[in-house]
Design an enzyme around this catalytic site. Structure first.
Site, short mmCIF file in Angstrom:
data_model
loop_
_atom_site.label_atom_id
_atom_site.label_comp_id
_atom_site.label_asym_id
_atom_site.label_seq_id
_atom_site.Cartn_x
_atom_site.Cartn_y
_atom_site.Cartn_z
N LYS A 114 0.82 -1.22 0.00
CA LYS A 114 0.00 0.00 0.00
C LYS A 114 0.85 1.26 0.00
O LYS A 114 0.44 2.28 -0.54
CB LYS A 114 -0.94 0.02 1.22
CG LYS A 114 -2.16 -0.87 1.06
CD LYS A 114 -3.26 -0.42 1.99
CE LYS A 114 -4.48 -1.31 1.93
NZ LYS A 114 -5.46 -0.95 2.95
N LYS A 198 -7.65 -10.28 -8.38
CA LYS A 198 -8.83 -10.36 -7.51
C LYS A 198 -9.92 -9.41 -8.00
O LYS A 198 -9.60 -8.31 -8.46
CB LYS A 198 -8.44 -9.93 -6.09
CG LYS A 198 -8.68 -11.00 -5.05
CD LYS A 198 -8.11 -10.58 -3.72
CE LYS A 198 -9.16 -9.93 -2.84
NZ LYS A 198 -8.72 -9.77 -1.46
N LYS A 201 -12.92 -3.35 -6.21
CA LYS A 201 -13.57 -2.08 -6.46
C LYS A 201 -12.64 -1.10 -7.15
O LYS A 201 -13.07 -0.19 -7.84
CB LYS A 201 -13.99 -1.53 -5.09
CG LYS A 201 -14.60 -0.17 -5.10
CD LYS A 201 -14.73 0.33 -3.68
CE LYS A 201 -14.21 1.74 -3.55
NZ LYS A 201 -15.11 2.79 -3.38
#
Ligand code: TRP
Length: 334
Positions: A114, A198, A201
């Site tokens: 991240k 995966k 969103k």
């Protein structure tokens, strides 16, 4: 001594939950609710470790609660609340910041992903994120934590922190060592456009995912456009596994119909993907569209959603305060 089982899980408040969230987490939450006492927390404090627009954050918290309720969580059975409304989470997080080790956090792969290439610019919150997650779990002395495979490392850290606290403060068994509940059977739900990624969103194309709020036409369109394969559906699993997009469609169909992969493969082997896609659209429409309608209906009554959160917060806070009293005492805080 027989310990009471207590389930805790946290969900980030992202708007627009999708099929991956549903099959990977929410459905499992609903079945656990039938067997054990459960606490489900919308983790808004985790969300702000990367910048969130305040209005979006509020809406996303409410939408996550609406999705919980629409998929079958019952606020009279389970405790449903948002993390920032119970101050014990941040208080315990501070204490655990002092138990957890820098060396442990430095191993967390999610931080590395991240934070990206410029770690100096990541927030301090993002770095200590796993300590806050440990606080969420331990604040309630939770024993079981349903999470996706990507959270396994964080959960192991929570276990290490619980163990070190119990050792440092000489209180064996004070915090239960929380057990992960990682659904083995639920194969990961992947993007409809790229079977190696995966379903998410954050993927740019909306065609890559089935959103819980999609209507029947959108579902049909997305499944029709989903990548599959030019050859007919293979006979056996090992051939199927070489074709990630095809495998993903069959996986989703298996999950939705509660069958195992082999059973589904027996039904559809040798057929064209269009056959599978027609059936898949049908099962998705009958299960997902009513959920989407319910989410929209709930979002039209924000006061009702706020009331659910308020009730959840009150119940959570009672447990949290009771445990915190003992935690402060163990640490020697007056
Ligand atoms: N980090 C988890 C995720 O991104 C969310 C989370 C926060 C959580 N606190 C938790 C999950 C406690 C389980 C238990 O999915």
């Amino acid at each position: 001594m027989i310990k009471k089982k207590l389930v805790f899980s946290g969900v980030q408040p992202t708007g627009n939950l999708h099929l991956g969230n549903y099959l990977g987490a929410l459905k499992n939450f609903v079945s656990l609710q039938k067997e054990m006492e459960c606490i489900y927390c919308v983790v808004d404090l985790h969300a702000i470790t990367t910048f969130q627009k305040p209005n979006d954050l509020q809406n996303n918290v409410l939408e996550t609660v609406a999705s919980f309720i629409s998929t079958g969580l019952d606020p009279n059975k389970s405790i449903i609340f948002n993390q920032s409304s119970v101050p014990g989470h941040t208080e315990l997080a501070w204490i655990l910041n002092c138990v957890s080790r820098i060396g442990w956090l430095n191993r967390m792969t999610q931080f590395k992903d991240k934070a990206g290439s410029d770690k100096e610019k990541a927030s301090v919150g993002l770095y200590v994120y796993p300590n806050l997650m440990a606080a969420d779990i331990l604040l309630y002395k939770s024993t079981h934590v349903p999470v996706g495979a990507d959270q396994k490392q964080h959960l192991e850290l929570s276990r290490d922190i619980a163990q070190k606290f119990n050792n440092d403060f000489n209180c064996k068994d004070f915090f239960p060592i929380p057990e992960p509940l990682i659904p083995k059977k639920v194969s990961r739900i992947m993007s409809l456009r790229d079977g190696t990624k995966k379903m998410s969103k954050s993927e740019e194309s909306d065609l890559s995912r089935i959103n819980l709020k999609d209507n029947a036409d959108e579902i049909i369109k997305k499944i029709k456009k989903a990548k599959s394969d030019s050859e007919p559906i293979p006979e056996n699993l090992s051939d199927l596994e070489k074709k990630p997009e095809a495998l993903n469609l069959i996986n989703i169909y298996a999950e939705m119909t509660r069958k195992n992969l082999e059973e589904v493969l027996n039904e559809v082997a040798g057929k064209e993907y269009s056959f599978l896609k027609t059936n898949l659209s049908e099962v998705l429409i009958s299960e997902i569209v009513p959920i989407g309608k319910e989410i929209k209906k709930l979002l039209d009554d924000k006061a009702h959603l706020m009331q659910i959160l308020k009730k959840g917060k009150e119940k959570a806070n009672i447990i949290a305060e009771e445990n915190l009293k003992n935690i402060r005492e163990k640490v020697g805080l007056i």
